[in-house]
Write a protein that holds these residues in place. Structure first.
Motif, short mmCIF file in Angstrom:
data_model
loop_
_atom_site.label_atom_id
_atom_site.label_comp_id
_atom_site.label_asym_id
_atom_site.label_seq_id
_atom_site.Cartn_x
_atom_site.Cartn_y
_atom_site.Cartn_z
N VAL A 354 0.83 -1.21 0.00
CA VAL A 354 0.00 0.00 0.00
C VAL A 354 0.87 1.26 0.00
CG1 VAL A 354 -1.64 1.34 1.38
CG2 VAL A 354 -1.98 -1.12 1.09
N GLU A 355 2.03 1.16 0.63
CA GLU A 355 2.95 2.30 0.66
C GLU A 355 3.69 2.48 -0.66
OE1 GLU A 355 5.44 1.29 3.92
OE2 GLU A 355 4.04 2.03 5.47
N GLY A 356 3.64 1.47 -1.52
CA GLY A 356 4.36 1.54 -2.80
C GLY A 356 5.86 1.41 -2.62
N ASN A 357 6.28 0.76 -1.53
CA ASN A 357 7.70 0.63 -1.19
C ASN A 357 8.28 -0.59 -1.89
OD1 ASN A 357 10.22 0.34 0.01
ND2 ASN A 357 9.50 1.04 2.01
N LEU A 358 8.83 -0.39 -3.09
CA LEU A 358 9.34 -1.50 -3.90
C LEU A 358 10.47 -2.25 -3.20
CD1 LEU A 358 9.33 0.21 -7.40
CD2 LEU A 358 7.96 -1.75 -6.73
N GLU A 359 11.35 -1.52 -2.55
CA GLU A 359 12.50 -2.14 -1.89
C GLU A 359 12.06 -3.04 -0.73
OE1 GLU A 359 16.60 -0.78 0.43
OE2 GLU A 359 15.56 0.65 -0.87
N ALA A 360 11.13 -2.53 0.09
CA ALA A 360 10.65 -3.32 1.23
C ALA A 360 9.86 -4.54 0.75
CB ALA A 360 9.77 -2.45 2.13
N VAL A 361 9.05 -4.37 -0.29
CA VAL A 361 8.29 -5.50 -0.84
C VAL A 361 9.23 -6.58 -1.35
CG1 VAL A 361 6.81 -6.23 -2.76
CG2 VAL A 361 6.17 -4.24 -1.38
N ALA A 362 10.30 -6.18 -2.01
CA ALA A 362 11.29 -7.14 -2.50
C ALA A 362 11.91 -7.92 -1.34
CB ALA A 362 12.39 -6.41 -3.28
N GLU A 363 12.16 -7.22 -0.23
CA GLU A 363 12.75 -7.87 0.95
C GLU A 363 11.79 -8.91 1.53
OE1 GLU A 363 13.97 -6.71 5.56
OE2 GLU A 363 13.76 -5.11 4.05
N TYR A 364 10.52 -8.52 1.66
CA TYR A 364 9.55 -9.44 2.26
C TYR A 364 9.15 -10.59 1.32
CZ TYR A 364 9.13 -6.37 6.29
OH TYR A 364 9.40 -5.66 7.42
N THR A 365 9.21 -10.34 0.02
CA THR A 365 8.93 -11.45 -0.90
C THR A 365 10.02 -12.52 -0.81
OG1 THR A 365 9.98 -10.21 -2.71
CG2 THR A 365 7.58 -10.11 -2.55
N CYS A 366 11.26 -12.08 -0.54
CA CYS A 366 12.36 -13.03 -0.32
C CYS A 366 12.08 -13.87 0.93
CB CYS A 366 13.69 -12.31 -0.18
SG CYS A 366 14.34 -11.66 -1.72
N LYS A 367 11.58 -13.20 1.99
CA LYS A 367 11.27 -13.92 3.22
C LYS A 367 10.11 -14.90 3.01
CE LYS A 367 12.93 -10.46 6.52
NZ LYS A 367 12.59 -9.56 7.65
N LEU A 368 9.12 -14.48 2.20
CA LEU A 368 8.00 -15.38 1.91
C LEU A 368 8.48 -16.59 1.11
CD1 LEU A 368 4.89 -15.78 2.15
CD2 LEU A 368 4.71 -14.76 -0.11
N SER A 369 9.40 -16.36 0.18
CA SER A 369 9.96 -17.48 -0.60
C SER A 369 10.69 -18.47 0.31
CB SER A 369 10.93 -16.94 -1.66
OG SER A 369 10.24 -16.15 -2.60
N GLU A 370 11.41 -17.94 1.31
CA GLU A 370 12.09 -18.81 2.27
C GLU A 370 11.07 -19.61 3.09
OE1 GLU A 370 14.57 -16.36 4.69
OE2 GLU A 370 15.86 -15.72 3.02
N GLN A 371 10.01 -18.91 3.51
CA GLN A 371 8.95 -19.57 4.27
C GLN A 371 8.29 -20.66 3.42
OE1 GLN A 371 6.15 -16.87 6.06
NE2 GLN A 371 4.57 -18.41 6.23
N LYS A 372 8.06 -20.35 2.17
CA LYS A 372 7.46 -21.33 1.25
C LYS A 372 8.31 -22.58 1.15
CE LYS A 372 8.38 -21.72 -2.92
NZ LYS A 372 8.73 -21.52 -4.33
N GLU A 373 9.64 -22.40 0.99
CA GLU A 373 10.55 -23.55 0.87
C GLU A 373 10.54 -24.38 2.15
OE1 GLU A 373 12.00 -24.70 -1.76
OE2 GLU A 373 11.12 -23.06 -2.92
N GLN A 374 10.48 -23.72 3.31
CA GLN A 374 10.42 -24.44 4.58
C GLN A 374 9.15 -25.30 4.66
OE1 GLN A 374 10.57 -21.24 7.39
NE2 GLN A 374 12.81 -21.19 7.49
N LEU A 375 8.04 -24.70 4.28
CA LEU A 375 6.76 -25.41 4.34
C LEU A 375 6.71 -26.56 3.34
CD1 LEU A 375 4.46 -22.30 4.77
CD2 LEU A 375 4.72 -24.15 6.44
N VAL A 376 7.24 -26.33 2.16
CA VAL A 376 7.28 -27.38 1.13
C VAL A 376 8.11 -28.56 1.62
CG1 VAL A 376 8.23 -27.96 -1.14
CG2 VAL A 376 6.81 -25.92 -0.88
#
Length: 696
Positions: A354-376
């Protein structure tokens, strides 16, 4: 098809009785089995009759009654078959011929077993049950053949209905992909939603009717994908319409359409019992399967003593490995679920998007990808300790869901970051995040199921029959709005829910003390406790009961099961000495009115948020009351059973069905107003509330 020439324990006896290979069937659905097997049993009774020099009048009359019973049963069966034929013109001719053949065969059997038609002197020393045993065998063959044909045709109608429903869904999906305006999209999606509701009901009945637990699990996984993807398709399509030039929005939408098409095809493969050309059925490789196959190998006759000892030692080691692996996998999964219970990454993606913060979104998408791999990886690990093939399939489904949903959340977040003021893009991200949270909740239930299997607490599920019933299978489907508990309501029910949870634990402990786990009192107790646990999970916003309507339906079935237990306990009390009866009768007298009150409460219609919550509260309190009585009844019954010396085999049921965590109503008229485990009503809710689209 529901039947094909193969072996089946239910009807194989007919073959040995002289009916031939055509009577040996593979029965794939419970509705076909429940219709056919009793008939085969009666016919087998007639065919297995051995002629003796003399028979008593009592025996003659008994066999005559069996012949008449067969004819009457066939008559009722034919009436239903003819009604189905009248509603399905394309199969009317075939069905009518099969019904005529069945009716003729039933009448022939009745005539050949009729004592009045026997042509012999009154005191003939060679009296037999029937004069023409060959004729009876011939008539029995014709009867089974024609009845089977009717059942196959009826099953074809069900399959045709599902195929037709699938085709309508696919055709509308193609229209949805091509729309270019909101107004057109709203109109088509409304139609699509109704078609999906119809498809969900038809496939839900079919899923619960399947005998093969692996196919049932695969069907459940595919239907879950369709239910969850429907809302994703709604928001992803809206986002794409609002931002047609956004690449991430288009990728997001295409992914949903692709996954839904795959799920639709999987459903059809299971329903039609077919596989796509060039593809093999999923053959999951797991330690569970390998250990199971290895332990079958030790039964081979040609094993030397030394090799047998080595195999036994290896089996012992594997059991140790299995225990350690189970502990490690389930502990890891539980820790991971607790760690991600706050959904911090998802919340951060919503805020930074919502803030349009591309840099922060990129950081959290990396964390979500890590979480996804853990769950998989955790899902893969759980697959090895799943304990049953259906749960193995569920683990694979969970793995696929995390694998697919993770990138979809990322593309939705990227779209919101590029268009931070877009309400539709925000709503789209919310929907995909909800799907992720829902899958985490499902994984929690999966973990509990795996533990239940490991500890020997898992039973079979009741079936809901899918054969067409005249005037029923084309019933209109109403869109009903479900209600979920909000956080405040869950907090209010917290203490009550915890008390219910403690009672279920007490009851489970008591049932485990019984030596005979097939005793009818124990099995009703296990079933009641299982349902109470699902109601406890509802108070926490977890489990398979998603809406208040789910809870009320569960409460109704729970109360019915309590009344059944009271009936069994009453029968048991009749076996007791006079001094022992009062204690048990006192508990029975408390149990019946509480169950009846719960039934009335569950069926009472209420309107408004406050009234609905009050009804939920009452249902949970009444359920707690039943569980309190049950915690007293079980140890008392166990003590009395040992004292009266009737043995643990008393009150055993010939059909040891056990209830699953979410019970289903098997009443013929229960389709309307009920829900299944995959949230059909939530889909109906979305369809009924499309008007908000045009305002966005």
């Amino acid at each position: 098809m529901a039947t094909s020439p193969c072996s089946s324990s239910g009807v194989s006896s007919a073959s040995s009785a002289g009916l031939g290979a055509e009577a040996a069937l593979e029965i794939r659905t419970r509705s076909v089995e429940q219709t056919l097997v009793p008939l085969v049993s009666q016919i087998t009774t007639l065919i297995n009759h051995k002629d003796k020099p003399k028979r008593s009048d009592k025996t003659l009359q008994a066999i005559q009654r069996v012949g008449q019973a067969v004819n009457l049963a066939v008559g009722r069966f034919v009436t239903v078959g003819e009604a189905i034929a009248n509603e399905n013109r394309e199969l009317k001719e075939e069905m009518s011929i099969a019904c005529i053949e069945a009716k003729r065969a039933g009448e022939t059997i009745a005539q050949l077993t009729d004592v009045a038609n026997l042509d012999h002197p009154e005191y003939d020393g060679r009296i037999t049950i029937f004069t023409d045993k060959t004729g009876v065998v011939k008539a029995a063959r014709l009867l089974l053949s024609s009845v089977t044909k009717v059942l196959v045709l009826a099953d074809r109608i069900v399959i045709k209905q599902i195929l037709s429903s699938r085709n309508k869904v696919l055709a509308t999906m193609e229209q949805l992909e091509k729309v270019s305006s909101f107004q057109e999209f709203v109109q088509i999606f409304s139609q699509f939603g109704n078609e999906m509701v119809e498809f969900a009901h038809l496939t839900g009945d079919r899923q619960n009717d399947l005998k093969d637990e692996k196919k049932k699990a695969r069907m459940a996984a595919a239907r879950a994908v369709l239910e969850k993807c429907t809302m994703m398709l709604l928001t992803a399509s809206k986002t794409c319409l609002r931002h047609p030039d956004c690449e991430s929005a288009c990728l997001n939408k295409e992914g949903v359409f692709h996954r839904m098409r795959l799920a639709l095809e999987q459903v059809i493969e299971i329903v039609t019992d077919s596989k796509p050309s060039g593809e093999n059925e999923m053959a999951a490789i797991s330690i569970y399967t390998s250990i199971k196959e290895f332990k079958q190998s030790q039964k081979t006759k040609d094993i030397t003593e030394d090799l047998e000892v080595a195999i036994l030692k290896t089996c012992q080691c594997m059991n140790e490995l299995k225990r350690e692996l189970h502990h490690a996998a389930t502990s890891l999964a539980a820790d991971l679920l607790r760690y991600h219970a706050d959904h911090m990454v998802l919340k951060a993606l919503k805020i930074t998007g919502v803030e349009g913060n591309l840099e922060a979104v990129a950081e959290y998408t990396c964390k979500l990808s890590e979480q996804k791999e853990q769950l998989v990886e955790t899902c893969r690990l759980l697959r090895h300790v799943s304990g049953t093939e259906p749960l193995e399939i569920t683990c694979i489904h969970a793995e696929d869901t995390f694998q697919v949903t993770g990138p979809q959340i990322i593309s939705a977040a990227e779209t919101l970051t590029l268009h931070p003021s877009s309400k539709i893009a925000k709503e789209n991200l919310d929907v995909f995040c909800e799907a992720w949270e829902s899958q985490l909740s499902d994984m929690s239930m999966l973990l509990r199921e795996i533990n239940d299997v490991f500890e020997g607490r898992r039973g079979e599920k009741r079936a809901y029959l899918s054969l067409p019933r005249p005037g029923k299978h084309n019933a209109n489907l109403k869109a009903l709005k479900p209600d979920r508990l909000d956080t405040e309501e869950q907090a209010k029910l917290g203490k009550l829910g915890l008390e219910l949870h403690l009672l279920t634990s007490d009851v489970d402990s008591e049932t485990e003390k019984w030596e005979d786990q097939e005793n009818e009192i124990v099995r009703h107790g296990q079933s009641i406790s299982s349902m109470a646990h699902s109601m406890y999970l509802f108070t926490r916003g977890e489990g398979l009961l998603k809406t208040t309507q789910d809870l009320f339906h569960q409460a109704e079935v729970f109360a019915t099961e309590g009344i059944k237990l009271a009936s069994v306990l009453t029968a048991f009390s009749n076996q007791l000495e006079d001094d022992d009866k009062p204690l048990l009768l006192f508990e029975i007298d408390k149990l019946i009115p509480v169950c009846q009150q719960l039934q009335i409460t569950a069926k009472t219609t209420v309107q408004g948020k406050n009234a609905t919550f009050a009804k939920v509260d009452t249902c949970i309190r009444k359920t707690k009351g039943v569980m309190t009585i049950l915690s007293q009844v079980l140890p008392l019954s166990c003590k009395l059973l040992k004292k009266c010396g009737t043995g643990n085999g008393w009150l055993r049921s010939p059909h040891p069905w056990r209830e699953n965590r979410l019970q289903r109503n098997t009443n013929e008229d229960s389709m309307e107003g009920k829900t299944d485990a995959f949230g059909i009503k939530s889909l109906e809710y979305h369809v009924a509330n499309l008007t908000f689209l045009e305002s966005k």
